[in-house]
Structures are given as C-alpha cells and as structure tokens.
Design an enzyme around this catalytic site. Structure first.
Site, PDB file in Angstrom:
ATOM      1  N   HIS A   8       2.111  -0.518  -7.242  1.00  0.00           N
ATOM      2  CA  HIS A   8       2.596  -1.531  -6.210  1.00  0.00           C
ATOM      3  C   HIS A   8       1.651  -2.823  -6.446  1.00  0.00           C
ATOM      4  CE1 HIS A   8       4.169   1.305  -2.734  1.00  0.00           C
ATOM      5  NE2 HIS A   8       4.800   1.479  -3.913  1.00  0.00           N
ATOM      6  N   GLU A  37      -0.003  -5.021  -4.695  1.00  0.00           N
ATOM      7  CA  GLU A  37      -1.300  -5.013  -4.280  1.00  0.00           C
ATOM      8  C   GLU A  37      -2.335  -4.322  -4.954  1.00  0.00           C
ATOM      9  OE1 GLU A  37       1.437  -4.358  -2.591  1.00  0.00           O
ATOM     10  OE2 GLU A  37       1.442  -4.429  -0.504  1.00  0.00           O
ATOM     11  N   CYS A  77       2.252  -1.400   2.089  1.00  0.00           N
ATOM     12  CA  CYS A  77       2.892   0.004   2.783  1.00  0.00           C
ATOM     13  C   CYS A  77       1.780   0.630   3.298  1.00  0.00           C
ATOM     14  CB  CYS A  77       3.318   0.714   1.499  1.00  0.00           C
ATOM     15  SG  CYS A  77       2.268   1.461  -0.014  1.00  0.00           S
ATOM     16  N   CYS A  79      -1.156   1.334   0.326  1.00  0.00           N
ATOM     17  CA  CYS A  79      -1.654  -0.236  -0.073  1.00  0.00           C
ATOM     18  C   CYS A  79      -2.614  -0.483   1.132  1.00  0.00           C
ATOM     19  CB  CYS A  79      -0.772  -1.174  -0.561  1.00  0.00           C
ATOM     20  SG  CYS A  79      -0.081  -0.758  -2.252  1.00  0.00           S
TER      21      CYS A  79
END
Ligand SMILES: [Zn+2]
Length: 148
Positions: free
Chosen positions: A51, A53, A82, A92
């Site tokens: 992801h 982040e 998320c 995250c």
C-alpha cells in the site's frame, strides 16, 4: 507547502502505481513537523501487496522496528488509510499509529469495496488527527475510475 499542496503531490504519485484490477492506486507522502518531506510512496511500488502509506513508512524505517520515529509528522494519502486488509496482518492505520505521526490528511474516504473504511476511526481513537480534504477527492479517484 500547505496541506493542499502536499496532498496534491500524493494524488499525483498515485498515477505512478502499476495498474491493478483488484486494488486501489494511492499515493502517500510523509512530512515532518518542520514541513520537510521524509518519504513518499505509491501502491505496489516494490511488491504487488504494497500500500502507498506502507511503501512510504518502509522508507522511513517504520517497518523495521523504529516505531515512534515519525513523532509529530503528517502523513498525506490520496485515500483514507486502510483499517483492515486481507493481504497483510497490519493495516496502514495501525502502522501510522505506531509511527508516532500526529495527523493524517487524505482526500478520498475509502469506499467499502474491498474492506470496511474504518481507517479514520482507528486513527482518531489512537489520538492521530484524521483530516479529510474532499476538494481533492476527484483527483484521488481519477486513477481508480476503472474500479468504481
Ligand atoms: Zn493500507
């Protein structure tokens, strides 16, 4: 640069994501308390499960045990971080809480397509301020138009 400028950069980074039909394209930038960039990342940057982040947090050393290192920082993400995920154990939002960041600024609230959008709630419950700038939501959605 102000919040809109940094978040706009995060939205632009989302365009660099390798295409996917099953995951969002997201960009993220981490900025320290003095307004200096620490790291940036985008979805699937190094691995198909990354992801945005997470990619940025990894560059800042957060995934190798340097929790708290980002004290006072702001995480800019085109999409709400998320709060639950299938592909890896820690969403995250939890990684951001562990990093010590103080604020998360995002453009687009996660649509409940793949997971329930609870990232902002997890952040707020842990004392990290979630800030939504919906004026950039269209820019954040654009690289994901094929998913919506
Ligand atoms: Zn995530």
């Amino acid at each position: 640069m102000d919040d809109l400028g940094w978040l706009g950069l995060a939205c632009d980074l989302a365009r660099l994501c390798p295409p996917s039909t099953t995951a969002f394209s997201v960009g993220a930038v981490i900025v320290d308390a003095n307004g200096r960039e620490i790291a940036r990342g985008f979805s699937r940057e190094g691995d198909p499960h990354d992801h945005a982040e997470e990619a940025a947090l990894a560059k800042a050393g957060i995934l190798v045990g340097r929790a708290g290192r980002l004290r006072g920082a702001t995480v800019y993400s085109s999409l709400e971080p998320c709060g639950a995920r299938a592909s890896r154990p820690r969403p995250c939002a939890e990684l951001i809480v562990a990093s010590g960041a103080r604020r998360v600024v995002f453009a687009w609230r996660e649509p409940s397509l793949f997971t329930a959008g609870t990232g902002a709630e997890i952040l707020a419950a842990a004392g990290v301020e979630p800030v939504e700038l919906p004026e950039l939501a269209d820019r954040a959605r654009e690289p994901n138009a094929h998913l919506l």
